[in-house]
Design a protein around this motif. Structure first.
Motif, short mmCIF file in Angstrom:
data_model
loop_
_atom_site.label_atom_id
_atom_site.label_comp_id
_atom_site.label_asym_id
_atom_site.label_seq_id
_atom_site.Cartn_x
_atom_site.Cartn_y
_atom_site.Cartn_z
N VAL A 1 4.14 4.63 8.65
CA VAL A 1 3.73 4.03 7.38
C VAL A 1 2.21 3.96 7.27
O VAL A 1 1.51 3.88 8.28
N LEU A 2 1.75 4.00 6.04
CA LEU A 2 0.33 3.78 5.78
C LEU A 2 0.11 2.29 5.91
O LEU A 2 0.59 1.49 5.12
N PHE A 3 -0.61 1.92 6.92
CA PHE A 3 -0.63 0.56 7.44
C PHE A 3 -1.78 -0.25 6.86
O PHE A 3 -1.64 -1.40 6.49
N ALA A 4 -2.94 0.38 6.80
CA ALA A 4 -4.12 -0.33 6.31
C ALA A 4 -5.11 0.68 5.75
O ALA A 4 -5.22 1.80 6.23
N MET B 1 -8.35 5.16 6.53
CA MET B 1 -6.92 4.88 6.40
C MET B 1 -6.36 4.80 7.82
O MET B 1 -6.79 5.55 8.70
N ILE B 2 -5.43 3.88 8.02
CA ILE B 2 -4.78 3.77 9.33
C ILE B 2 -3.27 3.84 9.12
O ILE B 2 -2.72 3.12 8.30
N ALA B 3 -2.64 4.75 9.86
CA ALA B 3 -1.18 4.83 9.84
C ALA B 3 -0.64 4.11 11.07
O ALA B 3 -1.29 4.10 12.12
N ARG B 4 0.53 3.50 10.94
CA ARG B 4 1.22 2.92 12.09
C ARG B 4 2.49 3.70 12.32
O ARG B 4 3.25 3.96 11.40
N ILE B 5 2.70 4.08 13.58
CA ILE B 5 3.87 4.86 13.94
C ILE B 5 4.72 4.00 14.88
O ILE B 5 4.30 3.68 15.99
N ARG C 1 -3.00 5.58 13.97
CA ARG C 1 -3.77 6.81 13.73
C ARG C 1 -4.79 6.53 12.65
O ARG C 1 -4.43 6.22 11.51
N HIS C 2 -6.05 6.56 13.02
CA HIS C 2 -7.14 6.38 12.07
C HIS C 2 -7.53 7.72 11.46
O HIS C 2 -7.62 8.72 12.17
N THR D 1 0.83 -1.20 0.00
CA THR D 1 0.00 0.00 0.00
C THR D 1 0.87 1.25 0.00
O THR D 1 1.77 1.38 0.82
N VAL D 2 0.60 2.15 -0.94
CA VAL D 2 1.36 3.40 -0.96
C VAL D 2 0.42 4.60 -1.07
O VAL D 2 -0.68 4.50 -1.61
N LEU D 3 0.90 5.72 -0.53
CA LEU D 3 0.18 6.97 -0.69
C LEU D 3 0.46 7.43 -2.11
O LEU D 3 1.58 7.79 -2.46
#
Lengths: 156, 156, 156
Positions: free
Chosen positions: C116-119, C105-109, C82-83, B115-117
């Motif tokens: 990263v853009l996680f899911a 979109m969910i980011a993982r830090i 982060r949702h 998955t990429v932005l």
């Protein structure tokens, strides 16, 4: 929760993000009241009870200085930013003011075209409604990442 | 700003994004009026006064052709897209129409799962309300990145 | 589409995301009704007619067990999430309930600060309004990526 209030906060956030993303930095201080404060910190610091770690500005004048420095240093021109701001969670905080918590993601788009997810976190805002305008009396930017050095220079 | 109008635009954007992200491309032209136009450009081009650089379609029929090409070329099937669309900034633009500016992020999810932005920017829309339906009379997709070659093929 | 309903669903989603992102996992089950169900699947599975592939929990008690396991395994502490949740598309589904489809979109830090853009995906929710509270009777998390192994452990 008043529907009108909800949409007013959403509108303030949308205009705030647009000003930054359109590189209209000179408009940025005007989203704050004259003695408005703007701080950037990390979630980790907040959890450790150090919310005041990184004070940034405690007036519109300081925010204007900050914008001038950014323009002089010419650092801002090399990239673009794109905010995406979630729905605010609002609670009343006295006559004509509310507190709002709002999640955000910011992408950075380099001059080369490369796009990265640059910062995530939430805004913890104190918003004042006066003369038909909504403005930030206080804006705390709580970043999820602990690596915020490079983030401190630009409006978030 | 009317609350009802705000939510109608938000609803239009949500349905638009869902149609694309659910791979229901055949529904895409119906979000436009019959003589609706769809353009993709870059923020850089807009700032240089070249907003008309890349015209894409000036009618629903052209959008339908575009979808047919995508299906024939079979390029669309190998990946997924996910739009996240921010709150629209709306201003009235004559009887039964509004102009709206709306930020977006689009993620691309490859068949491998990566998955990429993929793209960020804002929509600059002219929206018409008729017969109880909201549709785009004009949609300009202003991309933050200057690298848009690969973006031009698919609905944004 | 009722404006009030729209904002109630938006509010539920915002509080749901905040609880997870603030690491208040113990509050997570309370967003569901007592016999509420929570499932995670992929868009590919849904399209193949296998929507029930990965059942997760069919009651609040099972969700509580799940949270306890996460705490015991201590896996959750090493990163943040982060949702960002889009506008819900709502349709009525009987007295006091609605169905809603909502992109996210969910980011993982990571602890190192890397983001990263996680899911990405959409929620397909059945929401019940009772006693002035909105809760999920059913929440299906439909992920865009087929690589969801590592996603199954945490609340999405």
């Amino acid at each position: 929760m008043s529907i009108e209030l909800q949409l007013k906060v959403q509108d303030l956030n949308a205009r705030y993000a647009q000003a930054i993303d359109d590189n209209k930095l000179e408009a940025w201080p005007d989203f704050f009241v004259e003695q408005g404060s703007y701080r950037v910190t990390t979630a980790e610091n907040v959890e450790r009870g150090l919310p005041l770690g990184m004070i940034y500005a405690t007036s519109r004048a300081m925010l204007r200085d900050r914008v001038r420095s950014l323009r002089d240093a010419n650092v801002y021109e090399a990239q673009r930013y794109r905010h995406l701001i979630g729905a605010p969670l609002i609670e009343p905080a006295g006559e004509g003011t509310v507190r709002a918590q709002t999640p955000f993601m910011i992408a950075r788009i380099m001059h080369t075209g490369e796009t990265v997810l640059f910062a995530t976190g939430r805004y913890q805002d104190h918003i004042v409604f006066a003369d038909g305008e909504a403005r930030f009396a206080e804006k705390v930017v709580i970043l999820d990442s602990r690596l915020i050095d490079t983030l401190l220079a630009i409006p978030l």
